[in-house]
Design a protein around this motif. Sequence first.
Motif, PDB file in Angstrom:
ATOM      1  N   LEU A 188     -41.212 -58.923 -51.078  1.00  9.56           N
ATOM      2  CA  LEU A 188     -40.423 -58.563 -52.254  1.00  9.56           C
ATOM      3  C   LEU A 188     -40.212 -57.052 -52.331  1.00  9.56           C
ATOM      4  O   LEU A 188     -39.095 -56.582 -52.587  1.00  9.56           O
ATOM      5  N   ARG A 189     -41.270 -56.291 -52.099  1.00  7.01           N
ATOM      6  CA  ARG A 189     -41.208 -54.830 -52.194  1.00  7.01           C
ATOM      7  C   ARG A 189     -40.836 -54.167 -50.876  1.00  7.01           C
ATOM      8  O   ARG A 189     -40.515 -52.980 -50.848  1.00  7.01           O
ATOM      9  N   GLY A 190     -40.907 -54.913 -49.786  1.00  5.03           N
ATOM     10  CA  GLY A 190     -40.592 -54.333 -48.489  1.00  5.03           C
ATOM     11  C   GLY A 190     -41.573 -53.256 -48.079  1.00  5.03           C
ATOM     12  O   GLY A 190     -41.201 -52.237 -47.483  1.00  5.03           O
ATOM     13  N   GLY A 191     -42.856 -53.471 -48.374  1.00  3.58           N
ATOM     14  CA  GLY A 191     -43.876 -52.485 -48.035  1.00  3.58           C
ATOM     15  C   GLY A 191     -45.265 -53.082 -48.180  1.00  3.58           C
ATOM     16  O   GLY A 191     -45.435 -54.236 -48.596  1.00  3.58           O
ATOM     17  N   PHE A 192     -46.268 -52.280 -47.844  1.00  2.02           N
ATOM     18  CA  PHE A 192     -47.648 -52.738 -47.969  1.00  2.02           C
ATOM     19  C   PHE A 192     -48.088 -52.698 -49.426  1.00  2.02           C
ATOM     20  O   PHE A 192     -47.815 -51.745 -50.146  1.00  2.02           O
ATOM     21  N   ASP A 213     -45.817 -56.463 -36.212  1.00  3.01           N
ATOM     22  CA  ASP A 213     -45.065 -55.514 -35.392  1.00  3.01           C
ATOM     23  C   ASP A 213     -45.484 -54.096 -35.768  1.00  3.01           C
ATOM     24  O   ASP A 213     -46.389 -53.895 -36.576  1.00  3.01           O
ATOM     25  N   GLU A 214     -44.832 -53.115 -35.181  1.00  2.25           N
ATOM     26  CA  GLU A 214     -45.216 -51.718 -35.393  1.00  2.25           C
ATOM     27  C   GLU A 214     -45.007 -51.261 -36.831  1.00  2.25           C
ATOM     28  O   GLU A 214     -45.616 -50.288 -37.270  1.00  2.25           O
ATOM     29  N   ARG A 215     -44.152 -51.966 -37.573  1.00  2.00           N
ATOM     30  CA  ARG A 215     -43.842 -51.539 -38.944  1.00  2.00           C
ATOM     31  C   ARG A 215     -44.638 -52.304 -39.988  1.00  2.00           C
ATOM     32  O   ARG A 215     -45.007 -51.738 -41.024  1.00  2.00           O
ATOM     33  N   THR A 216     -44.936 -53.580 -39.724  1.00  2.39           N
ATOM     34  CA  THR A 216     -45.522 -54.423 -40.761  1.00  2.39           C
ATOM     35  C   THR A 216     -46.919 -54.939 -40.420  1.00  2.39           C
ATOM     36  O   THR A 216     -47.500 -55.676 -41.206  1.00  2.39           O
ATOM     37  N   ALA A 220     -50.225 -50.550 -38.433  1.00  5.13           N
ATOM     38  CA  ALA A 220     -49.385 -49.709 -39.288  1.00  5.13           C
ATOM     39  C   ALA A 220     -50.012 -49.563 -40.674  1.00  5.13           C
ATOM     40  O   ALA A 220     -49.984 -48.487 -41.278  1.00  5.13           O
ATOM     41  N   PHE A 221     -50.583 -50.650 -41.194  1.00  3.30           N
ATOM     42  CA  PHE A 221     -51.215 -50.590 -42.511  1.00  3.30           C
ATOM     43  C   PHE A 221     -52.402 -49.622 -42.511  1.00  3.30           C
ATOM     44  O   PHE A 221     -52.539 -48.786 -43.411  1.00  3.30           O
ATOM     45  N   MET A 222     -53.271 -49.725 -41.497  1.00  4.72           N
ATOM     46  CA  MET A 222     -54.432 -48.862 -41.441  1.00  4.72           C
ATOM     47  C   MET A 222     -54.027 -47.403 -41.257  1.00  4.72           C
ATOM     48  O   MET A 222     -54.665 -46.494 -41.802  1.00  4.72           O
ATOM     49  N   ALA A 223     -52.964 -47.169 -40.493  1.00  2.00           N
ATOM     50  CA  ALA A 223     -52.462 -45.798 -40.339  1.00  2.00           C
ATOM     51  C   ALA A 223     -51.990 -45.239 -41.665  1.00  2.00           C
ATOM     52  O   ALA A 223     -52.238 -44.074 -42.006  1.00  2.00           O
TER      53      ALA A 223
END
Length: 230
Positions: A188-192, A213-216, A220-223
């Motif tokens: 819904l928000r397009g993000g973590f 994937d590299e974005r989701t 990527a979350f931990m970064a």
Amino acid sequence: MTRSMRRAERLFRLVNEMRSRRISRARDLAAALEVSVGTIYRDIAQLQASGLPIDGEAGVGYILRPGFDLPNVAFTHDQIDALAVGLSFVERTGDPVLATAAKEARALIQASLPSPEERRLADAPFYSLLPMRAATQHGSLVRRAIRDQRIVEIAYTDAARNTTRRRLRPLVIWDLPDGWMVSGWCELRGGFRTFRYDRICELVLTDDRFEEDERTGLIAFMAAERCQAW
């Protein structure tokens, strides 16, 4: 730790590595164990001389024939203490499935010790002092969703008592002072986003699967979390 103990642990790791591979090349095993290829050759020769069903030869590769079971695990005292700390924590999470699994794991590990009468896992002098969490109905489903990479649909009530419906790709579970939380990619928000278990009004495990994937994905979350921490 004695030299013989280090060698025994290396041989145990070597057998485990070979069990996880169809064909084991000496250079791959050496890289995994961080030793020389010559050490691998000598260790495999010793294992073969001890009767382990290892086929193959130097320069070609080795195969550990199926049906072989490892002997009892020889944990060090420090390793037993580390296990006791972890199991004590899990047993107090408030999740009945995890608590039962921790008790079963404790019994299995204890049974695997070569001399259980000399060092009992239950005797390790470490205990979790974290408060016992209340049982949650969402824990098992969230863990299954992460394991199977399945999207969950949730109804979530925020601090302002606004309720929204979300489709979440769950990635990681947290145990924080405020309680259990799950983080993942919110479609819904397009993000973590991170959601508290106690504010999830409804949770449904869907059949829709997702690929990291590299974005989701989790990396990527931990970064992103590390960037925010700084």
